[in-house]
Motif scaffolding. Structure first.
Motif, PDB file in Angstrom:
ATOM      1  N   ILE A 213      38.266  20.367  38.871  1.00 33.42           N
ATOM      2  CA  ILE A 213      37.572  19.658  37.317  1.00 33.42           C
ATOM      3  C   ILE A 213      38.399  21.056  35.860  1.00 33.42           C
ATOM      4  O   ILE A 213      38.587  20.359  34.940  1.00 33.42           O
ATOM      5  N   MET A 214      37.717  21.904  36.431  1.00 30.47           N
ATOM      6  CA  MET A 214      37.606  23.379  35.770  1.00 30.47           C
ATOM      7  C   MET A 214      39.451  23.930  35.743  1.00 30.47           C
ATOM      8  O   MET A 214      39.157  24.787  34.819  1.00 30.47           O
ATOM      9  N   SER A 215      39.450  23.819  36.601  1.00 31.21           N
ATOM     10  CA  SER A 215      40.972  24.269  36.295  1.00 31.21           C
ATOM     11  C   SER A 215      42.022  23.379  35.310  1.00 31.21           C
ATOM     12  O   SER A 215      43.306  23.655  35.180  1.00 31.21           O
ATOM     13  N   SER A 216      41.627  22.395  35.219  1.00 29.94           N
ATOM     14  CA  SER A 216      42.797  21.466  34.543  1.00 29.94           C
ATOM     15  C   SER A 216      42.064  21.610  32.663  1.00 29.94           C
ATOM     16  O   SER A 216      41.667  22.570  32.004  1.00 29.94           O
ATOM     17  N   ASN A 217      43.094  20.411  31.622  1.00 26.97           N
ATOM     18  CA  ASN A 217      42.375  20.168  30.901  1.00 26.97           C
ATOM     19  C   ASN A 217      41.552  19.314  30.423  1.00 26.97           C
ATOM     20  O   ASN A 217      41.219  18.802  28.873  1.00 26.97           O
ATOM     21  N   GLN A 273      36.801  28.002  31.027  1.00 23.37           N
ATOM     22  CA  GLN A 273      36.857  27.094  32.551  1.00 23.37           C
ATOM     23  C   GLN A 273      38.133  27.944  33.005  1.00 23.37           C
ATOM     24  O   GLN A 273      37.698  27.971  34.312  1.00 23.37           O
ATOM     25  N   ASN A 274      39.402  27.229  32.133  1.00 23.52           N
ATOM     26  CA  ASN A 274      39.892  27.568  33.136  1.00 23.52           C
ATOM     27  C   ASN A 274      40.657  29.406  33.172  1.00 23.52           C
ATOM     28  O   ASN A 274      40.712  30.103  34.056  1.00 23.52           O
ATOM     29  N   GLU A 275      39.931  30.673  32.780  1.00 18.17           N
ATOM     30  CA  GLU A 275      39.548  31.517  32.636  1.00 18.17           C
ATOM     31  C   GLU A 275      38.727  31.752  34.357  1.00 18.17           C
ATOM     32  O   GLU A 275      39.675  32.740  34.945  1.00 18.17           O
ATOM     33  N   TYR A 276      38.021  30.926  34.324  1.00 14.15           N
ATOM     34  CA  TYR A 276      36.959  31.465  35.086  1.00 14.15           C
ATOM     35  C   TYR A 276      37.416  30.856  36.648  1.00 14.15           C
ATOM     36  O   TYR A 276      37.324  31.761  37.107  1.00 14.15           O
ATOM     37  N   ILE A 277      38.236  30.184  36.422  1.00 10.81           N
ATOM     38  CA  ILE A 277      39.422  29.839  37.663  1.00 10.81           C
ATOM     39  C   ILE A 277      40.470  31.354  38.520  1.00 10.81           C
ATOM     40  O   ILE A 277      40.059  31.044  39.322  1.00 10.81           O
ATOM     41  N   LYS A 278      40.768  32.103  37.233  1.00 10.40           N
ATOM     42  CA  LYS A 278      42.077  33.647  37.655  1.00 10.40           C
ATOM     43  C   LYS A 278      41.358  34.049  38.941  1.00 10.40           C
ATOM     44  O   LYS A 278      41.558  34.276  39.772  1.00 10.40           O
ATOM     45  N   GLN A 279      40.080  34.265  38.779  1.00 15.21           N
ATOM     46  CA  GLN A 279      39.283  34.895  39.826  1.00 15.21           C
ATOM     47  C   GLN A 279      39.387  34.779  41.090  1.00 15.21           C
ATOM     48  O   GLN A 279      39.112  35.553  41.965  1.00 15.21           O
ATOM     49  N   PHE A 280      39.528  33.239  41.495  1.00 18.36           N
ATOM     50  CA  PHE A 280      39.837  32.983  42.624  1.00 18.36           C
ATOM     51  C   PHE A 280      41.229  32.804  43.198  1.00 18.36           C
ATOM     52  O   PHE A 280      41.700  32.417  44.343  1.00 18.36           O
TER      53      PHE A 280
END
Length: 316
Positions: A213-217, A273-280
């Protein structure tokens, strides 16, 4: 990745002699010396979040926990085992670990797990990643999605059963129990992305859908989080990374209405949320952190000697 492909890749990796990987451990660890300060700080921060052991201990049998050496159970065809081998293969096959490779909602000190209660001391690795680390490409802008919330999940736990019973007749929530014996209710991730809000409810431990979900809009709606994985759910901030509702779900429509009338809130959450995903998303960084998590485990269990530049990373 399908389970069959996962098994093929996992079994293929076992055909390579372990010594090939153990001889590379020193080079793998030395990579930290070439990192920029900001990159090193991030890796150190995550390493000590996943493994917060700071005292020496002995790996001993613990009730309900698997006590094993790294050479044991390599042929178990599970996502846990294959993910564990991706990083444990760099260490001696005789090193001992305590591990619990199931959904975990209990604190087990000095034990390697996929999940743990937030603020507990289990050692976290990126396990069952095929199921948990599934990120999506969402081409639908939030404004073009349905002004509704959707939920799909296996409703075996009381919190999910209560939620379904409370809102089964609501025309603002599209709900479905995916257990076929209860009538089914499957809806693909792509179909769920048509909704502005996707409900995320923890099960035996974390809610699997929160990550994608957090990788989405779309935006996740969830009660207070109790458990965490490699995703560091304990670091997510309510109303900055997701929309928080009460544990009894009573304010869900108020929360939805507030978001529908607050463009700034929506934009901030989607950006965060999209920024948070980037670290993985960087495989090399993810692997290095996993190796360091285990190196710290084996160092403090007196099984591995390390150079000072690695030991210094363990200091908070």
């Amino acid at each position: 990745m399908s389970r069959m492909i996962m098994n093929i890749k996992g079994l293929s990796s076992l055909m390579i002699p372990r010594v090939f990987f153990t001889n590379k451990l020193k080079n793998k660890l030395s990579l930290v010396q070439n990192l920029k300060p900001v990159e090193l700080d991030n890796i150190k921060n995550r390493l000590n979040y996943y493994n917060n052991i700071n005292d020496f201990f002995e790996v001993l049998p613990i009730k309900d926990i698997e006590y094993a050496s790294l050479k044991d159970n390599l042929l178990k065809k599970t996502s846990y085992s294959f993910d564990f081998y991706k990083v444990s293969k760099y260490f001696s096959k005789d090193f001992k670990v305590n591990k619990f490779f199931y959904d975990c909602a209990t604190e087990f000190k000095t034990t390697i797990t996929k999940s743990r209660p937030i603020n507990s001391s289990n050692v976290i690795l990126k396990l069952d990643s095929r199921r948990h680390f599934c990120f999506l490409k969402d081409n639908i802008d939030f404004k073009n999605k349905l002004d509704l919330a959707v939920f799909r999940g296996a409703c075996l736990q009381q919190n999910r059963i209560d939620f379904m019973n409370k809102f089964k007749d609501s025309n603002r929530l599209n709900l479905g129990n995916v257990i076929k014996s209860n009538g089914g209710g499957y809806l693909s991730k792509e179909e769920q992305l048509k909704y502005k809000f996707i409900i995320s409810l923890e099960g035996w431990d974390v809610a699997t859908n929160l990550k994608w979900i957090m990788s989405s809009n779309s935006i996740a709606i969830t009660p207070r989080l109790k458990y965490e994985t490699w995703f560091m759910e304990g670091r997510l901030i309510p109303n900055e990374h997701f929309l928080l509702i009460k544990d009894d779900f009573s304010d869900i429509f108020d929360v939805m209405d507030n978001a529908l009338s607050n463009n700034d809130l929506v934009k901030n959450i989607i950006r965060n949320q999209n920024e948070y995903i980037k670290q993985f998303l960087d495989f090399k960084t993810e692997e290095l952190i996993g190796i360091l998590v285990l190196a710290k485990y084996f160092y403090f269990s007196n099984q591995l000697k390390l150079d000072n530049f690695i030991v210094d990373l363990f200091k908070n």
